[in-house]
Design a protein around this motif. Structure first.
Motif, PDB file in Angstrom:
ATOM      1  N   ALA A 116      30.263  50.673  57.416  1.00  0.00           N
ATOM      2  CA  ALA A 116      30.258  51.904  58.218  1.00  0.00           C
ATOM      3  C   ALA A 116      31.285  51.840  59.345  1.00  0.00           C
ATOM      4  O   ALA A 116      32.029  52.812  59.571  1.00  0.00           O
ATOM      5  CB  ALA A 116      28.861  52.137  58.784  1.00  0.00           C
ATOM      6  N   THR A 179      24.187  53.661  66.049  1.00  0.00           N
ATOM      7  CA  THR A 179      24.057  54.404  64.787  1.00  0.00           C
ATOM      8  C   THR A 179      25.421  54.940  64.369  1.00  0.00           C
ATOM      9  O   THR A 179      26.166  55.468  65.197  1.00  0.00           O
ATOM     10  CB  THR A 179      23.071  55.572  64.938  1.00  0.00           C
ATOM     11  N   ASN A 181      27.017  57.486  61.430  1.00  0.00           N
ATOM     12  CA  ASN A 181      26.737  58.441  60.352  1.00  0.00           C
ATOM     13  C   ASN A 181      27.851  58.398  59.311  1.00  0.00           C
ATOM     14  O   ASN A 181      29.034  58.390  59.653  1.00  0.00           O
ATOM     15  CB  ASN A 181      26.614  59.856  60.923  1.00  0.00           C
ATOM     16  N   ASP A 183      29.992  59.773  55.875  1.00  0.00           N
ATOM     17  CA  ASP A 183      30.472  61.033  55.301  1.00  0.00           C
ATOM     18  C   ASP A 183      29.591  61.409  54.115  1.00  0.00           C
ATOM     19  O   ASP A 183      29.479  60.655  53.146  1.00  0.00           O
ATOM     20  CB  ASP A 183      31.926  60.874  54.865  1.00  0.00           C
ATOM     21  N   GLU A 184      28.935  62.570  54.177  1.00  0.00           N
ATOM     22  CA  GLU A 184      28.019  62.982  53.111  1.00  0.00           C
ATOM     23  C   GLU A 184      28.726  63.254  51.796  1.00  0.00           C
ATOM     24  O   GLU A 184      28.071  63.311  50.744  1.00  0.00           O
ATOM     25  CB  GLU A 184      27.236  64.222  53.552  1.00  0.00           C
ATOM     26  N   ALA A 189      27.995  57.729  49.897  1.00  0.00           N
ATOM     27  CA  ALA A 189      26.949  58.749  49.944  1.00  0.00           C
ATOM     28  C   ALA A 189      26.652  59.310  48.548  1.00  0.00           C
ATOM     29  O   ALA A 189      25.505  59.630  48.224  1.00  0.00           O
ATOM     30  CB  ALA A 189      27.352  59.877  50.887  1.00  0.00           C
ATOM     31  N   THR A 332      22.440  58.309  54.471  1.00  0.00           N
ATOM     32  CA  THR A 332      23.799  58.585  54.956  1.00  0.00           C
ATOM     33  C   THR A 332      24.008  58.159  56.407  1.00  0.00           C
ATOM     34  O   THR A 332      24.647  58.865  57.189  1.00  0.00           O
ATOM     35  CB  THR A 332      24.150  60.080  54.802  1.00  0.00           C
ATOM     36  N   SER A 333      23.481  57.006  56.768  1.00  0.00           N
ATOM     37  CA  SER A 333      23.698  56.470  58.111  1.00  0.00           C
ATOM     38  C   SER A 333      23.333  54.995  58.143  1.00  0.00           C
ATOM     39  O   SER A 333      22.625  54.494  57.255  1.00  0.00           O
ATOM     40  CB  SER A 333      22.874  57.229  59.154  1.00  0.00           C
ATOM     41  N   SER A 335      22.005  52.116  61.118  1.00  0.00           N
ATOM     42  CA  SER A 335      21.515  51.975  62.486  1.00  0.00           C
ATOM     43  C   SER A 335      21.015  50.563  62.721  1.00  0.00           C
ATOM     44  O   SER A 335      21.017  49.724  61.818  1.00  0.00           O
ATOM     45  CB  SER A 335      20.384  52.980  62.760  1.00  0.00           C
ATOM     46  N   SER A 338      18.337  49.044  60.381  1.00  0.00           N
ATOM     47  CA  SER A 338      18.617  48.913  58.948  1.00  0.00           C
ATOM     48  C   SER A 338      18.109  47.602  58.365  1.00  0.00           C
ATOM     49  O   SER A 338      18.051  47.450  57.150  1.00  0.00           O
ATOM     50  CB  SER A 338      20.132  49.026  58.700  1.00  0.00           C
TER      51      SER A 338
END
Length: 420
Positions: A116, A179, A181, A183-184, A189, A332-333, A335, A338
């Motif tokens: 990420a 955190t 986020n 890319d959806e 993803a 989709t994240s 943190s 996790s």
């Protein structure tokens, strides 16, 4: 003079489906029941307990909520098992070795964090960030495996230290933001959001899987028969393949009623099948089982204990990293949460419930799939019935305790029959 000899009428010939056919079926059922009874007495339970538990779980939650066995929920269930299931498959290797890896949750979180941060914060291409994240898990597992092999410290102690170390590394990688986020519409993803909507995809996978199992069983039978070993009968192979075909095509039918075959499920099954071949059909896999049966005996047989232990922990770290990326894809994240302890609990529980022995030397990658189905079915049912998370943990812990007890009793029974 008339012949008064009386000719008796011929007895009617029994048709193949008459009494003789019925008796043949009855004898076959009796033989099957006797074989099953002998296996149960000898502690060779196989996957029977977990299948029964899964059936009970599904029946109970379906009676509580009619949506539990709906195509939508079962499709979501098939995707939800992938992330933790991949981690559980890696743990199977460690358990077969007779050890335990407590660091898989932290390693999965570290791999997801590395991906990420590289991709989102530093603009590194997704494919390169993904490979880097997986390699981070491989390196972590290799370091732990080499440490276990060289110091001869139990793996659970080394990986307990790794749990803290890799968790700290994950926090450092995430930094103050906490955190990130994803890319959806990105590559990662889409791992859990993509589906093959054509009905032929799911049915084709079911046919291919059944055919490969049938072919593998026939080849295994031929090798065993040539070596003078016990082997399955052709009728037993056909019966087993027929049962698998019914399950596979029923699953394909259910998936096609929602959105089709999930990409995540396809990847999961391919990885599990590949690792099953590695563990049961290769020289490396035989060494892992041999080492799980006894370290000193393996050393005297000139096995490279250091190499095998290092490789097993490397596999566990790699699978933890891959599983962490699928878990990140699902939400989709990434943190700081996790690497939750529940993730480690679920992964170990899935492997043990599926039939992998805590004593080493017994287990397959497919056992983790069955165990994960039980764990995620409980979680899904709890969510549908609005049951508190605390109750879910209690039930999961109870199922784990029952699995450990069954494993212990099975081990004792095998020892009593000279099979352990």
């Amino acid at each position: 003079m008339a012949d008064h000899t009386r000719v008796e009428p011929a007895a009617p010939t029994a048709s193949p489906r008459g009494p003789h056919g019925t008796r043949a079926v009855a004898r076959a059922l009796e033989r099957s029941a006797a074989v099953l009874r002998d296996r149960l007495r000898a502690g060779e339970l196989g996957s029977l307990p977990v299948v029964l538990v899964l059936a009970v779980v599904w029946i109970v939650f379906q009676s509580l909520n009619a949506n539990f066995l709906s195509p939508r929920n079962l499709s979501n269930l098939s995707v939800d098992i992938v992330g933790t299931g991949l981690i559980a498959v890696g743990i199977v290797f460690v358990l077969v070795l007779g050890e335990l890896d407590l660091s898989v949750g932290s390693v999965s979180g570290l791999a997801a964090a590395v991906f990420a941060v590289l991709n989102v914060n530093h603009g590194v291409p997704e494919w390169l960030a993904l490979i880097t994240g997986v390699l981070a898990g491989t390196v972590a597992g290799t370091v732990q495996g080499y440490s276990v092999a060289r110091t001869r410290v139990p793996a659970f102690v080394v990986t307990l230290a790794g749990l803290l170390t890799w968790n700290g590394a994950m926090l450092c990688v995430l930094g103050t933001s906490g955190t990130v986020n994803l890319d959806e519409n990105g590559l990662v993803a889409k791992l859990t959001s993509s589906y093959f909507t054509a009905p032929g995809a799911a049915y084709g996978l079911a046919a291919l899987g059944t055919g490969l199992v049938l072919l593998s069983s026939c080849l295994d039978r031929r090798r065993r028969k040539a070596a003078g070993m016990r082997h399955r009968s052709l009728r037993g192979i056909a019966f087993r393949a027929s049962g698998l075909a019914v399950i596979a095509f029923a699953a394909a039918y259910v998936l096609n009623r929602f959105q089709g075959l999930p990409l995540a499920l396809l990847i999961f099954l391919v990885v599990v099948a590949g690792l099953d071949v590695l563990l049961r059909r290769t020289r490396y896999g035989r060494q892992v089982y041999a080492l799980g049966g006894g370290v000193e005996a393996a050393r005297r047989a000139s096995l490279s204990v250091t190499r095998v232990q290092t490789a097993v922990l490397a596999v566990s770290g790699t699978m933890a990293a891959v599983g962490g990326l699928f878990l990140a894809s699902r939400i989709t994240s990434v943190s700081q949460g996790s690497d939750s302890g529940v993730l480690l609990l679920n992964a170990v529980t899935a492997a043990v419930i599926g039939g992998t022995s805590l004593f080493g030397g017994r287990g397959t990658t497919w056992s983790a799939v069955l165990g994960m189905l039980v764990i995620q079915s409980i979680a899904s049912g709890m969510a549908l019935t609005d049951t508190p998370t605390a109750v879910q943990l209690v039930i999961t812990g109870g199922v784990l305790f029952a699995a450990v007890v069954i494993d212990s009793l099975s081990r004792r029974s095998q020892e009593a029959h000279g099979r352990a």
